[in-house]
Design a protein around this motif. Structure first.
Motif, PDB file in Angstrom:
ATOM      1  N   MET A   1       0.847  -1.193   0.000  1.00  0.00           N
ATOM      2  CA  MET A   1       0.000   0.000   0.000  1.00  0.00           C
ATOM      3  C   MET A   1       0.878   1.236   0.000  1.00  0.00           C
ATOM      4  N   ALA A   2       0.690   2.122  -0.988  1.00  0.00           N
ATOM      5  CA  ALA A   2       1.533   3.307  -1.108  1.00  0.00           C
ATOM      6  C   ALA A   2       1.001   4.382  -0.181  1.00  0.00           C
ATOM      7  N   HIS A   3       1.759   4.648   0.854  1.00  0.00           N
ATOM      8  CA  HIS A   3       1.419   5.689   1.818  1.00  0.00           C
ATOM      9  C   HIS A   3       1.679   7.042   1.183  1.00  0.00           C
ATOM     10  N   ASN A   4       0.938   8.047   1.558  1.00  0.00           N
ATOM     11  CA  ASN A   4       1.167   9.404   1.012  1.00  0.00           C
ATOM     12  C   ASN A   4       2.553   9.914   1.337  1.00  0.00           C
ATOM     13  N   ARG A   5       3.079   9.480   2.488  1.00  0.00           N
ATOM     14  CA  ARG A   5       4.424   9.888   2.909  1.00  0.00           C
ATOM     15  C   ARG A   5       5.461   9.338   1.945  1.00  0.00           C
ATOM     16  N   VAL A   6       5.275   8.072   1.538  1.00  0.00           N
ATOM     17  CA  VAL A   6       6.230   7.433   0.609  1.00  0.00           C
ATOM     18  C   VAL A   6       6.103   8.041  -0.772  1.00  0.00           C
ATOM     19  N   VAL A   7       4.871   8.368  -1.175  1.00  0.00           N
ATOM     20  CA  VAL A   7       4.660   8.987  -2.488  1.00  0.00           C
ATOM     21  C   VAL A   7       5.354  10.340  -2.540  1.00  0.00           C
ATOM     22  N   GLN A   8       5.306  11.056  -1.408  1.00  0.00           N
ATOM     23  CA  GLN A   8       5.980  12.368  -1.386  1.00  0.00           C
ATOM     24  C   GLN A   8       7.494  12.198  -1.481  1.00  0.00           C
ATOM     25  N   TRP A   9       8.018  11.202  -0.764  1.00  0.00           N
ATOM     26  CA  TRP A   9       9.464  10.951  -0.843  1.00  0.00           C
ATOM     27  C   TRP A   9       9.884  10.651  -2.285  1.00  0.00           C
ATOM     28  N   SER A  10       9.071   9.852  -2.968  1.00  0.00           N
ATOM     29  CA  SER A  10       9.487   9.432  -4.306  1.00  0.00           C
ATOM     30  C   SER A  10       9.381  10.554  -5.324  1.00  0.00           C
ATOM     31  N   THR A  11       8.450  11.514  -5.114  1.00  0.00           N
ATOM     32  CA  THR A  11       8.410  12.636  -6.059  1.00  0.00           C
ATOM     33  C   THR A  11       9.582  13.577  -5.822  1.00  0.00           C
ATOM     34  N   MET A  12      10.005  13.728  -4.573  1.00  0.00           N
ATOM     35  CA  MET A  12      11.102  14.658  -4.278  1.00  0.00           C
ATOM     36  C   MET A  12      12.474  14.025  -4.453  1.00  0.00           C
ATOM     37  N   SER A  13      12.542  12.739  -4.829  1.00  0.00           N
ATOM     38  CA  SER A  13      13.857  12.072  -4.891  1.00  0.00           C
ATOM     39  C   SER A  13      14.585  12.428  -6.176  1.00  0.00           C
ATOM     40  N   ARG A  14      15.886  12.215  -6.142  1.00  0.00           N
ATOM     41  CA  ARG A  14      16.747  12.484  -7.287  1.00  0.00           C
ATOM     42  C   ARG A  14      17.070  11.171  -7.978  1.00  0.00           C
ATOM     43  N   ILE A  15      16.720  11.049  -9.272  1.00  0.00           N
ATOM     44  CA  ILE A  15      16.870   9.777 -10.002  1.00  0.00           C
ATOM     45  C   ILE A  15      18.127   9.807 -10.855  1.00  0.00           C
ATOM     46  N   TRP A  16      18.738   8.645 -11.001  1.00  0.00           N
ATOM     47  CA  TRP A  16      19.911   8.510 -11.878  1.00  0.00           C
ATOM     48  C   TRP A  16      19.480   7.867 -13.185  1.00  0.00           C
TER      49      TRP A  16
END
Lengths: 193, 137
Positions: A1-16
């Motif tokens: 289950m994708a928590h809103n907290r995790v979704v926020q982390w993944s949008t703000m993350s830096r991808i390679w």
């Protein structure tokens, strides 16, 4: 289950990202790589917020230029001192430094603001496919190649070449030259029976 | 010039054979040879068989169609003459351009033109040709 907290982390993350520059035009690829470095592919993009990603470019030694640009395109540089102007053609620069062409192209494609040097530090260029493990371990996605890589003759199997339909048959006048070591060229014309 | 079509089933080309009998006498013979792809040539009722082998296909041949370009080349990397293939003048020029582009793009690494005579200019003048090129057709 994708928590809103995790979704926020993944949008703000830096991808390679990984980009394979084999047989691609450096200028056209640079336009896209510069976009990824600034974060223009993200819905949260803003020019002043640092939302850019890392890009790892491999095979930068094998880039291709349009028509005769290897000969005609020049990179100019002035050191700032007197008699400090120099001009190098693209083939010369590329043979000396195989990563410099993509680096210069990406730098000139980005707007000239103070964050440009910071974004360029997130661009990692390698001439061949050898990348250090600490960098290749961070890579999670790949940017698609812009240009279609054409298939070479040696990449076709012998069966495929033979199975391909033939377009013509030899005409009666055609003389196949039989090359022997001491034969001069003029004897061919006297041979028709 | 009207190219003569033979009504016989098999078409031969001439192969030159040279043999030395003695010091002063050389025998030059022309031997008729069949092409290895006899009977496999692309022909159908839909194609306009009066036109040359390239015009009758009605295709847009690009420099990346290496399998087609390869058929019009010799093993050394040169092109076959028009009297051998039966191609019209316009198509021969198109093939020439396409083959040149394919060689510059590095698509035919074995079929490269070989040096004819001693080099007139230093190698450094042509170092730019070592890198591949692409064309927007």
């Amino acid at each position: 289950m994708a928590h809103n907290r995790v979704v926020q982390w993944s949008t703000m993350s830096r991808i390679w990202w990984l980009y394979d520059a084999k047989y691609q035009c450096p200028f056209r690829s640079a336009r896209i790589i510069a976009g990824y470095l600034q974060g223009q592919h993200k819905p949260i993009y803003h020019a002043l917020s640092d939302v850019g990603d890392h890009v790892v470019v491999i095979n930068s030694r094998h880039i291709a230029m349009r028509e005769e640009l290897w000969r005609t395109f020049t990179f100019s540089y002035h050191t700032g001192y007197a008699k400090g102007f120099s001009r190098t053609p693209a083939w010369r620069l590329h043979s000396m430094e195989p990563t410099m062409m993509i680096e210069k192209a990406v730098y000139s494609n980005m707007p000239g603001f103070l964050l440009r040097r910071k974004y360029m530090r997130r661009l990692h260029i390698y001439p061949d496919e050898e990348v250090p493990p600490e960098i290749i371990g961070n890579v999670c996605d790949q940017i698609q190649q812009i240009q279609k890589v054409p298939k070479r003759l040696d990449e076709y199997t012998a069966e495929e070449i033979q199975a391909f339909p033939k377009l013509f048959d030899w005409s009666e006048e055609y003389v196949i030259e039989n090359i022997s070591a001491d034969k001069p060229k003029d004897t061919v014309k006297a041979a028709k029976k | 010039m009207i190219r003569q079509f033979s009504t016989s089933q098999s078409v031969f080309a001439i192969k030159v054979k040279e043999t030395r009998e003695s010091k002063d006498v050389i025998i030059i013979e022309g031997e008729k040879v069949e092409s290895p792809w006899k009977g496999k040539v692309l022909k159908s009722d839909e194609l306009n068989n009066d036109a040359c082998p390239i015009c009758r296909l009605n295709l847009d041949i690009k420099y990346t169609d290496v399998l087609i370009l390869r058929q019009f080349m010799t093993e050394k990397g040169g092109m076959l003459p028009r009297r051998a293939t039966g191609v019209c003048k316009k198509s021969q020029k198109e093939l020439q351009d396409a083959i040149h582009k394919a060689q510059r793009a590095g698509l035919m690494p074995e079929l490269r033109p070989q040096p004819k005579r001693q080099r007139m200019y230093p190698v450094s003048n042509f170092m730019w040709k070592r890198f591949p090129a692409f064309y927007d057709d």
